[in-house]
Design a protein around this motif. Structure first.
Motif, PDB file in Angstrom:
ATOM      1  N   SER A  72       0.828  -1.206   0.000  1.00 62.92           N
ATOM      2  CA  SER A  72       0.000   0.000   0.000  1.00 62.92           C
ATOM      3  C   SER A  72       0.856   1.246   0.000  1.00 62.92           C
ATOM      4  CB  SER A  72      -0.902   0.016   1.239  1.00 62.92           C
ATOM      5  OG  SER A  72      -1.790  -1.072   1.249  1.00 62.92           O
ATOM      6  N   ARG A  75       0.127   5.792   0.188  1.00 61.84           N
ATOM      7  CA  ARG A  75      -0.803   6.916   0.233  1.00 61.84           C
ATOM      8  C   ARG A  75      -0.141   8.114  -0.417  1.00 61.84           C
ATOM      9  NH1 ARG A  75      -2.734  10.882   5.057  1.00 61.84           N
ATOM     10  NH2 ARG A  75      -4.920  11.161   4.453  1.00 61.84           N
ATOM     11  N   TYR A  91      -5.849  13.237  -1.537  1.00 61.08           N
ATOM     12  CA  TYR A  91      -5.128  12.012  -1.227  1.00 61.08           C
ATOM     13  C   TYR A  91      -5.575  10.876  -2.138  1.00 61.08           C
ATOM     14  CZ  TYR A  91      -4.376  14.679   3.071  1.00 61.08           C
ATOM     15  OH  TYR A  91      -4.062  15.663   3.986  1.00 61.08           O
ATOM     16  N   GLN A  94      -5.318   6.837  -1.552  1.00 59.09           N
ATOM     17  CA  GLN A  94      -4.914   5.630  -0.826  1.00 59.09           C
ATOM     18  C   GLN A  94      -4.933   4.468  -1.806  1.00 59.09           C
ATOM     19  OE1 GLN A  94      -3.905   5.192   2.441  1.00 59.09           O
ATOM     20  NE2 GLN A  94      -3.464   3.088   1.810  1.00 59.09           N
TER      21      GLN A  94
END
Length: 120
Positions: A17, A19, A84, A86
């Motif tokens: 992951s 961000r 943002y 994610q």
């Protein structure tokens, strides 16, 4: 000064992951009536830039290949406005330079982007 500055890109393993953050400075991103619709775009080597996700006052939307894995959000109360992205369960094909811009992109505002590299 009107500008967009992206950050948060990195080298990550498949399944990982990241961000991403976009700092949007200038009054064009903070109109009096409602927040400006914003988008995240990406461009892989040898390919055209594509819209990955966008957020408006009413909705978020995603290109099919990232649905269920990416989430766009916006904090219009901050100065600069922050947008943002994610990104979860990253895949090798997500490797690209990621940019933010208005939903109908303003050519003069393209920033340097932030590089996301996903190793398989």
């Amino acid at each position: 000064q009107v500008q967009l500055v992206e950050s948060g890109g990195n080298l990550v393993q498949a399944g990982g992951s990241l961000r991403l953050s976009c700092a949007a400075s200038g009054s064009v991103f903070r109109p009096a009536d409602r927040p400006t619709a914003m988008g995240w775009y990406r461009q892989a080597p040898g390919k055209q830039r594509e819209l990955v996700a966008f957020v408006t006052n009413l909705e978020t939307n995603y290109t099919e290949s990232v649905k269920g894995r990416f989430a766009i959000s916006r904090d219009s109360a901050r100065d600069p406005v922050m947008v943002y992205l994610q990104m979860n369960n990253l895949k090798h094909e997500d490797t690209a330079t990621y940019y933010c811009n208005t939903y109908l992109p303003i050519e003069a505002l393209w920033g340097r982007g932030t590089q996301v590299t996903v190793s398989s």
